[in-house]
Design a protein around this motif. Structure first.
Motif, PDB file in Angstrom:
ATOM      1  N   THR A 160       0.880  -1.205  -0.130  1.00 42.67           N
ATOM      2  CA  THR A 160       0.275  -0.021   0.030  1.00 42.67           C
ATOM      3  C   THR A 160       0.980   1.217  -0.059  1.00 42.67           C
ATOM      4  O   THR A 160       2.204   1.054   0.268  1.00 42.67           O
ATOM      5  CB  THR A 160      -0.823   0.100   1.182  1.00 42.67           C
ATOM      6  OG1 THR A 160      -2.082   1.162   1.088  1.00 42.67           O
ATOM      7  CG2 THR A 160      -0.206   0.299   2.466  1.00 42.67           C
ATOM      8  N   GLN A 161       0.210   2.447  -0.457  1.00 44.35           N
ATOM      9  CA  GLN A 161       1.120   3.761  -0.237  1.00 44.35           C
ATOM     10  C   GLN A 161       0.910   4.312   1.120  1.00 44.35           C
ATOM     11  O   GLN A 161      -0.133   4.576   1.883  1.00 44.35           O
ATOM     12  CB  GLN A 161       0.630   4.560  -1.250  1.00 44.35           C
ATOM     13  CG  GLN A 161       1.535   5.742  -1.736  1.00 44.35           C
ATOM     14  CD  GLN A 161       1.380   6.039  -3.048  1.00 44.35           C
ATOM     15  OE1 GLN A 161       1.198   5.257  -3.877  1.00 44.35           O
ATOM     16  NE2 GLN A 161       1.755   7.223  -3.748  1.00 44.35           N
ATOM     17  N   SER A 162       2.195   4.845   1.613  1.00 44.27           N
ATOM     18  CA  SER A 162       2.209   5.682   2.770  1.00 44.27           C
ATOM     19  C   SER A 162       3.320   6.656   2.824  1.00 44.27           C
ATOM     20  O   SER A 162       4.410   6.266   2.567  1.00 44.27           O
ATOM     21  CB  SER A 162       2.348   4.522   4.106  1.00 44.27           C
ATOM     22  OG  SER A 162       2.503   5.091   5.369  1.00 44.27           O
ATOM     23  N   ASN A 163       2.995   7.943   3.173  1.00 48.62           N
ATOM     24  CA  ASN A 163       4.149   9.042   3.222  1.00 48.62           C
ATOM     25  C   ASN A 163       4.968   8.989   1.826  1.00 48.62           C
ATOM     26  O   ASN A 163       6.148   9.316   2.009  1.00 48.62           O
ATOM     27  CB  ASN A 163       4.990   8.820   4.322  1.00 48.62           C
ATOM     28  CG  ASN A 163       4.231   8.821   5.824  1.00 48.62           C
ATOM     29  OD1 ASN A 163       3.147   9.589   5.839  1.00 48.62           O
ATOM     30  ND2 ASN A 163       4.639   8.070   6.782  1.00 48.62           N
ATOM     31  N   GLY A 164       4.214   8.830   0.693  1.00 46.05           N
ATOM     32  CA  GLY A 164       4.971   9.001  -0.299  1.00 46.05           C
ATOM     33  C   GLY A 164       5.926   7.797  -1.076  1.00 46.05           C
ATOM     34  O   GLY A 164       6.252   7.728  -2.165  1.00 46.05           O
ATOM     35  N   HIS A 165       5.865   6.864  -0.003  1.00 41.86           N
ATOM     36  CA  HIS A 165       6.489   5.543  -0.562  1.00 41.86           C
ATOM     37  C   HIS A 165       5.583   4.533  -0.518  1.00 41.86           C
ATOM     38  O   HIS A 165       4.195   4.785   0.090  1.00 41.86           O
ATOM     39  CB  HIS A 165       7.526   5.320   0.433  1.00 41.86           C
ATOM     40  CG  HIS A 165       8.790   5.858   0.540  1.00 41.86           C
ATOM     41  ND1 HIS A 165       9.526   6.294   1.742  1.00 41.86           N
ATOM     42  CD2 HIS A 165       9.290   6.733  -0.561  1.00 41.86           C
ATOM     43  CE1 HIS A 165      10.235   7.059   1.352  1.00 41.86           C
ATOM     44  NE2 HIS A 165      10.512   7.602   0.001  1.00 41.86           N
ATOM     45  N   VAL A 166       5.633   3.309  -1.025  1.00 40.23           N
ATOM     46  CA  VAL A 166       4.937   2.122  -1.122  1.00 40.23           C
ATOM     47  C   VAL A 166       5.675   1.105   0.086  1.00 40.23           C
ATOM     48  O   VAL A 166       6.720   0.754   0.107  1.00 40.23           O
ATOM     49  CB  VAL A 166       4.926   1.222  -2.350  1.00 40.23           C
ATOM     50  CG1 VAL A 166       4.280  -0.042  -2.261  1.00 40.23           C
ATOM     51  CG2 VAL A 166       4.307   2.134  -3.527  1.00 40.23           C
ATOM     52  N   ALA A 167       4.687   0.853   1.061  1.00 41.65           N
ATOM     53  CA  ALA A 167       5.042  -0.032   2.005  1.00 41.65           C
ATOM     54  C   ALA A 167       4.552  -1.401   2.014  1.00 41.65           C
ATOM     55  O   ALA A 167       3.299  -1.440   1.536  1.00 41.65           O
ATOM     56  CB  ALA A 167       4.562   0.509   3.522  1.00 41.65           C
ATOM     57  N   GLY A 168       5.293  -2.334   2.334  1.00 39.37           N
ATOM     58  CA  GLY A 168       4.644  -3.595   2.245  1.00 39.37           C
ATOM     59  C   GLY A 168       4.867  -4.726   3.548  1.00 39.37           C
ATOM     60  O   GLY A 168       5.761  -4.364   4.222  1.00 39.37           O
ATOM     61  N   SER A 169       4.079  -5.468   3.505  1.00 42.14           N
ATOM     62  CA  SER A 169       4.367  -6.586   4.361  1.00 42.14           C
ATOM     63  C   SER A 169       4.371  -8.061   3.817  1.00 42.14           C
ATOM     64  O   SER A 169       3.501  -8.426   2.996  1.00 42.14           O
ATOM     65  CB  SER A 169       2.925  -6.439   5.455  1.00 42.14           C
ATOM     66  OG  SER A 169       3.280  -7.433   6.623  1.00 42.14           O
ATOM     67  N   ALA A 170       5.043  -8.907   4.207  1.00 41.28           N
ATOM     68  CA  ALA A 170       5.526 -10.166   3.397  1.00 41.28           C
ATOM     69  C   ALA A 170       5.135 -11.467   4.480  1.00 41.28           C
ATOM     70  O   ALA A 170       5.712 -11.340   5.370  1.00 41.28           O
ATOM     71  CB  ALA A 170       6.929 -10.215   2.712  1.00 41.28           C
TER      72      ALA A 170
END
Length: 575
Positions: free
Chosen positions: A382-392
């Motif tokens: 998902t997108q957060s604070n201008g970056h894409v964050a992920g959980s794996a």
């Protein structure tokens, strides 16, 4: 979903027989003990009778003397102490534990939980700046900090000292803190290496109590918080952790702190709590505070001294948990729709899904659900604070962290371990990451790893399950990693009466073998196998044995993990 049944290797026969004779128990049970490293009468006594006498001397931990000396100095000089911890269950329970203990000794103390979205995991520059600006000269960091070399160096320039209490694997360089408490340090001789973050916090207060001659009851007061951290952080439930989990569950069920008591009330579960209940009922509510709002609310609940304040926080956290469930379900449904409607995604050996509007606080839960559904390495972005964050999340036997290393040129940062990880990247790198991750996984994962495995401890007859057998088996608890509830195989069983569906997709039935009683059984999420379960038609089952309580009536129940037609000849590498 197809599952591969694998029977574990047999334990040494002579050791099994000798232990069975010495304990006067069924050889099946003694074999379970031997596989857990319990081979003598004395080891069995330790295993079956966990006690505070089994807790290790906290001063065996490297730097413990330094930590206690620095806290003594801070208290003597009335310095301001900040207790700092991560926003998950382990971090918040650890903060609540250490803060509550030292707050009784030293009034000039506060706590700090970093914001999940603004600061991220671990020691943050913002947290250090807060400490320096508000006159805190000592930070006790819990469940984080072992790799924060640059952050601790920055704190040192501001004359803010750190005591690090962490349980994660150190990097090549330790931070230059006053003390670094971590059993996984290469130079640490502490005999048990798998403590949780709250477990390290408990050893810190145990060391203080031992040095100052305080009653041990002041340490035992926090066993419930440590048990919650052990259960929810998925650490090994062996050795000292098993002792702490056992004692902590006793406290949860007999005399929990006010905050835990309120948490149990809002969870709506009555009766005896197990590790599983803690994981599925208490943990998500504590986590929901940080996922949806602010993890400080969880700490405020856990340190509450009055029931009114605890009830207010408990009700609020329960509402946040309901919100979390809504986000979780919505995102899971959307992700399933994306995958099921895309033939290319279905054919892959990995799953990567992205939606810039998904709630960052629940993508880890969604990744776990997708892994359960499709059983392959999974990343939710998902997108957060201008970056894409992920959980794996990964599958048994596949090293997710190594797979992400193969994609590191597309990532800003990543961290984690074999089975779970977090990552960030620039938005423009998402398509390339999806392709690269699939290439790496496809070239390194085996077909066997893509089939869910059920590890079976022993084959038994249903008639072997009597009151004595179950009474001894129940004492193997608390169950968890490295001490999982044993899984048994019984062949050629039959339905007694009719099998039927309950709930959305669960099978409820009575099963028996010739000469055995009929056992009440539940097979969760296996409704598609109902056609196999006809009167007079034999089948094989693998299952755990548990106690079912219904209207104050207790009975033995089989929790069925797999069903196959009989006969079903063994395949190479499995059953």
């Amino acid at each position: 979903m197809i599952k591969r049944w694998v029977l574990k290797d047999a334990a040494d026969a002579s050791t099994v027989q000798e232990l069975a004779a010495g304990l006067n128990i069924d050889p099946v049970l003694s074999a379970l003990l031997v596989r857990r490293g319990v081979k003598t009468f004395d080891e069995a006594k330790y295993f079956f009778r966990p006690s505070t006498l089994h807790l290790h001397d906290p001063f065996l931990m490297q730097d413990m003397e330094k930590a206690i000396d620095r806290i003594e100095q801070a208290i003597a000089k009335n310095e301001k102490i900040l207790v700092y911890g991560d926003y998950d269950v382990d971090g918040t329970t650890a903060v609540a534990l250490v803060y509550s203990f030292f707050q009784k000794i030293h009034q000039n103390i506060e706590y700090y939980i970093p914001d999940r979205y603004k600061e991220g995991y671990g020691i943050s520059t913002a947290g250090i700046d807060y400490a320096a600006a508000n006159g805190f000269s000592l930070i006790i960091a819990l469940d984080c900090g072992i790799k924060s070399v640059d952050k601790i160096a920055y704190a040192n320039t501001l004359n803010v000292d750190f005591i690090i209490c962490d349980h994660h694997l150190p990097g090549p360089e330790l931070p230059e803190a006053i003390a670094v408490l971590d059993p996984k340090r290469a130079d640490c001789a502490y005999p048990f290496k798998e403590l949780s973050g709250a477990g390290i916090g408990l050893k810190l207060i145990q060391a203080w109590s031992d040095k100052h001659g305080l009653p041990f009851e002041g340490v035992a007061e926090y066993f419930d918080l440590v048990a919650i951290s052990i259960a929810c952080d998925i650490v090994h439930i062996t050795g000292e952790n098993r002792v702490l989990a056992h004692l902590g569950l006793q406290k949860i069920n007999e005399n929990p702190c006010i905050g835990v008591k309120m948490l149990m009330q809002v969870a709506g579960r009555t009766g005896t709590y197990t590790i599983s209940d803690v994981v599925f009922l208490l943990g998500p509510r504590i986590n929901a505070a940080g996922r949806i709002d602010d993890a400080k609310h969880a700490v405020e609940l856990l340190i509450a001294c009055h029931e009114d304040a605890a009830k207010e926080k408990g009700d609020m956290i329960n509402i946040r948990n309901t919100e979390r469930k809504g986000h979780d379900q919505q995102i899971t449904d959307e992700a399933l729709g994306m995958i099921d409607n895309d033939e290319v995604m279905i054919a892959r050996k990995s799953t990567v899904v992205f939606n810039k509007n998904w709630h960052k606080g629940v993508i880890g839960i969604v990744a776990s659900r997708l892994t359960e559904k499709y059983y392959r390495p999974t990343v939710v972005l998902t997108q957060s604070n201008g970056h894409v964050a992920g959980s794996a999340r990964s599958v048994l036997g596949y090293d997710l962290y190594e797979a992400l290393c193969g994609c590191s040129d597309l990532l800003i940062q990543f961290g984690g371990h074999r089975y779970a990880a977090g990552l960030t990247m620039h938005p423009e790198n998402v398509p390339a990451f999806i392709q690269k991750f699939e290439e790496v996984v496809s070239s390194t994962i085996t077909d066997e790893q893509l089939v869910q495995q059920v590890s079976i401890d022993a084959e038994i007859e249903l008639k072997d399950i009597d009151a004595k057998f179950f009474r001894i088996l129940a004492q193997f608890a608390p169950f968890g990693p490295e001490n999982m509830s044993p899984v048994f195989l019984s062949k050629n069983v039959y339905v007694s009466g009719n099998a039927g569906l309950v709930g959305s997709n669960h099978v409820k039935m009575l099963v028996m073998q010739p000469g055995s009683a009929a056992f009440s059984s539940i097979a969760f999420n296996q409704g598609e196998l109902l056609h196999l379960l006809k009167p007079g038609v034999p089948f094989d089952i693998c299952y755990t044995i548990e106690e079912n309580v219904w209207r104050e009536q207790r009975s033995i129940q089989l929790n069925i993990k797999g069903i196959k037609p009989h006969p079903n000849p063994p395949r190479e590498g499995g059953l």
